[in-house]
Every structure is written in C-alpha cells, then in structure tokens.
Design an enzyme around this catalytic site. Structure first.
Site, PDB file in Angstrom:
ATOM      1  N   ASP A  65       3.543  95.127 -23.856  1.00  0.00           N
ATOM      2  CA  ASP A  65       3.340  95.992 -25.038  1.00  0.00           C
ATOM      3  C   ASP A  65       3.474  97.188 -24.024  1.00  0.00           C
ATOM      4  O   ASP A  65       2.487  98.406 -23.651  1.00  0.00           O
ATOM      5  CB  ASP A  65       1.260  96.310 -24.413  1.00  0.00           C
ATOM      6  CG  ASP A  65       1.254  96.947 -26.633  1.00  0.00           C
ATOM      7  OD1 ASP A  65       2.169  97.596 -27.167  1.00  0.00           O
ATOM      8  OD2 ASP A  65      -0.074  96.720 -26.235  1.00  0.00           O
ATOM      9  N   ARG A 112      17.596  93.106 -20.017  1.00  0.00           N
ATOM     10  CA  ARG A 112      17.988  94.182 -19.599  1.00  0.00           C
ATOM     11  C   ARG A 112      17.880  95.817 -20.718  1.00  0.00           C
ATOM     12  O   ARG A 112      18.408  96.374 -20.858  1.00  0.00           O
ATOM     13  CB  ARG A 112      19.172  94.966 -18.963  1.00  0.00           C
ATOM     14  CG  ARG A 112      20.200  94.383 -20.599  1.00  0.00           C
ATOM     15  CD  ARG A 112      21.590  93.869 -20.478  1.00  0.00           C
ATOM     16  NE  ARG A 112      22.164  93.701 -21.407  1.00  0.00           N
ATOM     17  CZ  ARG A 112      23.099  92.210 -21.731  1.00  0.00           C
ATOM     18  NH1 ARG A 112      22.973  91.406 -20.525  1.00  0.00           N
ATOM     19  NH2 ARG A 112      23.339  92.035 -22.868  1.00  0.00           N
ATOM     20  N   GLY A 114      15.621  98.619 -20.223  1.00  0.00           N
ATOM     21  CA  GLY A 114      16.232  99.974 -20.472  1.00  0.00           C
ATOM     22  C   GLY A 114      15.128 100.499 -20.579  1.00  0.00           C
ATOM     23  O   GLY A 114      15.040 102.076 -20.751  1.00  0.00           O
ATOM     24  N   SER A 175      12.426  98.457 -11.578  1.00  0.00           N
ATOM     25  CA  SER A 175      13.508  97.679 -13.003  1.00  0.00           C
ATOM     26  C   SER A 175      14.448  98.413 -12.508  1.00  0.00           C
ATOM     27  O   SER A 175      15.315  98.908 -12.109  1.00  0.00           O
ATOM     28  CB  SER A 175      12.962  98.877 -13.786  1.00  0.00           C
ATOM     29  OG  SER A 175      14.061  98.091 -14.749  1.00  0.00           O
ATOM     30  N   ASN A 246       8.545  92.387  -9.447  1.00  0.00           N
ATOM     31  CA  ASN A 246       9.119  92.944 -10.689  1.00  0.00           C
ATOM     32  C   ASN A 246      10.364  92.018 -10.236  1.00  0.00           C
ATOM     33  O   ASN A 246      10.265  90.995 -10.292  1.00  0.00           O
ATOM     34  CB  ASN A 246       9.964  94.841 -10.644  1.00  0.00           C
ATOM     35  CG  ASN A 246      10.035  95.224 -12.279  1.00  0.00           C
ATOM     36  OD1 ASN A 246      10.229  94.431 -13.151  1.00  0.00           O
ATOM     37  ND2 ASN A 246      10.036  96.297 -11.796  1.00  0.00           N
ATOM     38  N   THR A 247      11.033  92.260 -11.750  1.00  0.00           N
ATOM     39  CA  THR A 247      12.602  90.988 -11.925  1.00  0.00           C
ATOM     40  C   THR A 247      13.679  91.038 -10.418  1.00  0.00           C
ATOM     41  O   THR A 247      13.592  92.077 -10.098  1.00  0.00           O
ATOM     42  CB  THR A 247      12.956  91.274 -13.320  1.00  0.00           C
ATOM     43  OG1 THR A 247      13.608  92.359 -13.335  1.00  0.00           O
ATOM     44  CG2 THR A 247      11.906  91.355 -14.883  1.00  0.00           C
TER      45      THR A 247
END
Length: 336
Positions: A65, A112, A114, A175, A246-247
């Site tokens: 969200d 991705r 962004g 990120s 994070n990823t």
C-alpha cells in the site's frame, strides 16, 4: 476459506493489474458496512518495541500500500501494524511496465517498480482519513531524479511532512530499483545520512512534542563486514530500529524458473533463509541495543517463528500474504 478461489482468478491477470484490481475493491469496502467481508478477529498478543505498544507482532511490509489507500481494510484483516510507502517528496511513475513478475513455482515475486507513488502530500491526506487502530509506519525514500549526493534532502523533506502522522518512520536505503540508492548503506554516506536524520528527529520531537522512532531498512545482499559496519553506525547514531531485509538481487535459488532473469528485487520464499541469516548475524552484533523487524519470505507459522528465534522482535509479510491470503495473518498471530 475463499482466498484460493480469489487467488486463482487474480493469478490469471498480470500481477500489477491484479494488484490494482484488488485495491479498487478494497477501497470500495473501506469505511463501509461491507468491510466485514475482509475483517477477521485475531488474538491480542501485545509487544512493546521502539517505545511503542503493538497489539500483535505481525505487520504488513512496505510496498503493498504505497499511497496509504487501503489502510483500514488491510487493518481489519488483523495486522498489528501496517507500513505504507515507500513514498517520495514528489510523485513519480516508477519504472517502465512490465515491472512485477510472479515466480509461482518458488512462491516468489520479482519487482522493479521504482518507488512509483503519488507523493508524500497525497499519502498524508490518505493517512488523515484512516481509522486504523494499530501502529502505522511510514516508509520514505528519495526521488529517482534526485542525485544520490543530495538524497538525504529528500528523506528530510519526507520526515518533516510525515512526522505528525506516523507511529514510526522507516528509512528505505535498500531498494535495488532506484539507481545508486543502496550506496547510502555504506561508510561515510550512511553516517552522514543517519546524523542528518537524527538531528531532524530531535528537531521534530521538540516541535511536535512527541517522539516518533526511526527504523532503517537494509538489504540482504551485504557482506559480513558491511553488516558489522551498518550495525555499528545504527548504534552510534541512536537509531531506534532496523528492518531486515529488503529484496535480493541473488537468483541462485530460482535458476531455470520462468522470469528468473528479470531485473529487480526478488522477494518471497527464495529470500527466506538469507533474510533470517542476516537477522541472526545482526542480532549477534547488536546485542539487544536496538530491535530488529524481521521480513523476508515469511509464509507460515514456522517461518515466522524462525525469524523471531533469530532475533526479530516484530515481523512483516508481503509476498507470503499474496500467495497465502489473509488466513496467513490469523494463523501466524494465533500460533506465534
């Protein structure tokens, strides 16, 4: 009960279209008597962390969200806390589509995106309208067109605006989808950013007469040495918490699967072990001096317990929520 059917329908759609469709429906339910359709009662399992009282230790990770459009509907599902964002000072459209991919066999996602969002001012208007009874975290980042050297200004702008409305503020410097962003995790760049954030927090504390804790979100793709340096910086600057992780850019666990070569950050089950290992190592280094919020591949009670056993005080889900549905929330909170 009904989620397997909903999931089957949603997974026929492109992932981003499925997300947009779901959010349209949730927005229609929010604040109406029909909100009961997504509501479920979960046990209260209070946790005190970063000076805040959480009704249970399970939160929604940032990224789902981004603009705070469905806080109440998501809150009705039983989350102890919700982290909205990542939000930036100015609206931005993010990277070109397609930019979100399901790795179905591995229960993972590659994104991705962004930092696509409608900007911090829009987020605040949505937050003001919400009635969520849990803790609201607001995750902030920098605009893509802001040079990395000036990146801290974007964080300070966002902090200034979200401070009165946030339960805690998350600083996203991890990120992989904003060029150069992860460089803010290292050495002098990190110290410079954390010093500026801490000064701003002190100023805002005095101005608003309330203390809003700050947590920094880190990447899983860190060497042992980098992790030790980050832990040291967080402690030295009296940061209130760390969100791990994070990823990942690592693709070793999804080789040969559809979309495995797509650029972006990988989340979900393939991230589970690595993020838990980062939490364990971070916990050894921090020695309880600041709490860890654990995130990365939590898709079961067992995975949630592993994160907490490794040293996490709170946990968050995202990909597991997509693959397992709201039942995962109740299951984890009940049995954690």
């Amino acid at each position: 009960m009904y989620y397997p059917l909903v999931k089957k329908a949603l997974f026929q759609l492109d992932p981003e279209r499925a997300h947009e469709f779901t959010f349209r429906q949730l927005k229609r339910l929010t604040g109406t008597p029909l909100q009961f359709l997504v509501s479920q009662s979960v046990p209260t399992k209070p946790v005190s962390c970063m000076g805040l009282s959480f009704k249970n230790p399970l939160g929604l990770a940032a990224g789902l969200d981004k603009d705070g459009e469905c806080i109440d509907a998501l809150g009705a599902m039983g989350f102890g806390f919700i982290e909205v964002g990542t939000v930036t000072p100015k609206p931005q459209s993010g990277n070109d589509k397609p930019r979100l991919f399901r790795i179905v066999e591995a229960e993972g996602l590659i994104n991705r995106m962004g930092f696509n969002n409608h900007g911090v001012d829009n987020l605040i208007e949505n937050v003001k309208k919400s009635h969520f009874g849990g803790i609201l975290g607001i995750n902030i980042g920098k605009n893509k067109d802001t040079p990395v050297e000036q990146g801290k200004e974007d964080y300070l702008i966002c902090m200034d605006k979200v401070y009165p409305y946030a339960g805690y503020i998350a600083i996203n410097i991890s990120s992989p989808n904003t060029p150069g962003l992860r460089s803010l995790q290292y050495g002098e760049a990190l110290d410079d950013l954390l010093a500026a954030i801490k000064n701003k927090q002190t100023e805002l504390h005095q101005r608003h007469h309330k203390y809003v804790p700050v947590a920094v979100k880190i990447a899983p793709d860190l060497t042992e040495e980098e992790l030790i340096q980050i832990a040291d910086s967080l402690v030295r600057h009296n940061i209130d918490g760390v969100i791990a992780t994070n990823t990942t850019l690592d693709r070793s666990l999804i080789q040969g699967l559809n979309y495995c070569e797509q650029a972006g950050g990988l989340s979900g089950r393939p991230l589970q072990l690595r993020s838990t290992e980062v939490i364990r190592r971070l916990s050894q280094e921090l020695q309880g001096r600041l709490p860890i919020i654990g995130v990365g591949g939590i898709d079961s009670v067992t995975a949630a317990r592993e994160k907490m056993a490794a040293g996490a005080s709170l946990i968050q889900i995202y990909s597991g929520f997509i693959f397992r549905g709201p039942g995962l929330i109740k299951n984890i909170v009940t049995h954690i």
